[in-house]
Design an enzyme around this catalytic site. Structure first.
Site, short mmCIF file in Angstrom:
data_model
loop_
_atom_site.label_atom_id
_atom_site.label_comp_id
_atom_site.label_asym_id
_atom_site.label_seq_id
_atom_site.Cartn_x
_atom_site.Cartn_y
_atom_site.Cartn_z
N LYS A 160 -7.47 -5.50 -3.00
CA LYS A 160 -8.27 -4.85 -1.95
C LYS A 160 -8.83 -3.52 -2.45
O LYS A 160 -8.08 -2.65 -2.88
CB LYS A 160 -7.40 -4.58 -0.72
CG LYS A 160 -7.11 -5.79 0.13
CD LYS A 160 -6.03 -5.50 1.17
CE LYS A 160 -6.37 -4.30 2.03
NZ LYS A 160 -5.26 -4.00 2.98
N LYS B 164 0.84 -1.20 0.00
CA LYS B 164 0.00 0.00 0.00
C LYS B 164 0.87 1.24 0.00
O LYS B 164 2.10 1.16 0.08
CB LYS B 164 -0.99 0.00 1.15
CG LYS B 164 -0.41 0.17 2.54
CD LYS B 164 -1.47 0.53 3.59
CE LYS B 164 -2.61 -0.45 3.67
NZ LYS B 164 -3.47 -0.22 4.86
#
Length: 236
Positions: free
Chosen positions: A85, A27
């Site tokens: 995600k 991320k």
């Protein structure tokens, strides 16, 4: 319980791997709770991660723009991510969230049936106008996702438990399991809070700050010794 750790670069990924994390989740913290990193960072992380260990990629705290989000999901998939995600930040209703996730699932599964699609809502959705977090399991089920997840949208030191009671979180987990999916929970979770997630049968716990120096998701760096401590709590 499975531990997902979120590095922002390959050096941090090595620390997470050596610390014993189960899933390496790429991320980009400056871009938000589920901030998306660059395709080459996902690719480099996949190459650095042992075969058989899963790599996840967050594709952003996304708007209600299904086409844009689907392209981002495809980019993460072809860059080597096993888990995709999606942070349902800008979706205001069940229908909008479903619209995004159905298209993401279609694109991701066309590349690989074994790819794992994660519909992520926010425990503090009321602060950003997002979809009700308790709707997420139904969205995930109806869109053909594999995992229903909750995180926190605003990173201000408050944790998942500041926004939802353990009773509501248990309800989220149980509904997700009823639909035959896995459940993931994150949101500035502290190491001492992890046993509560185990008690409600959460499948996957996601951390970044708890694995970083000074507990700081933005300025800190993931360290393997901190990861090892979290792994111990998850597995005991």
């Amino acid at each position: 319980m499975i531990l997902l750790v979120s590095p922002k670069d390959v050096a941090e990924a090595y620390e997470a791997i050596e610390g014993g994390a189960d899933i390496i989740d790429v991320k980009n913290p400056p871009e938000g709770s589920l901030g998306a990193n660059f395709p080459w960072v996902i690719k480099e992380t996949r190459e650095a991660t042992p075969e058989g260990m899963l790599v996840s990629a967050a594709i952003g705290d996304v708007p209600y723009k299904p086409g844009t989000v689907t392209l981002a999901a495809l980019g993460a998939t072809v860059s080597g991510a096993d888990y995709i995600k999606v942070g349902l930040y800008g979706t205001r209703s069940y229908q909008e969230a479903l619209d995004v996730m159905k298209n993401v699932t279609k694109a991701v599964k066309a590349v690989g049936e074994n790819k794992i699609v994660v519909a992520a809502g926010y425990a503090d959705a009321y602060r950003v106008g997002g979809v009700d977090p308790l709707v997420i399991p139904r969205v995930a089920r109806d869109a053909g996702c594999d995992v229903a997840m909750l995180d926190t949208a605003v990173k201000d030191g408050k944790t998942l438990f500041d926004h939802m009671s353990i009773e509501l979180l248990k309800e989220f987990v149980e509904e997700t399991h009823k639909y035959g999916m896995k459940c993931a929970l994150a949101g500035s979770i502290k190491i001492e809070e992890i046993p509560m997630l185990k008690e409600i049968n959460c499948d996957i716990v996601g951390v970044r700050g708890a694995a970083c120096t000074k507990g700081d998701r933005n300025e800190g760096r993931i360290q393997k010794d901190l990861v090892k401590e979290i792994v111990k709590v998850c597995k005991e």
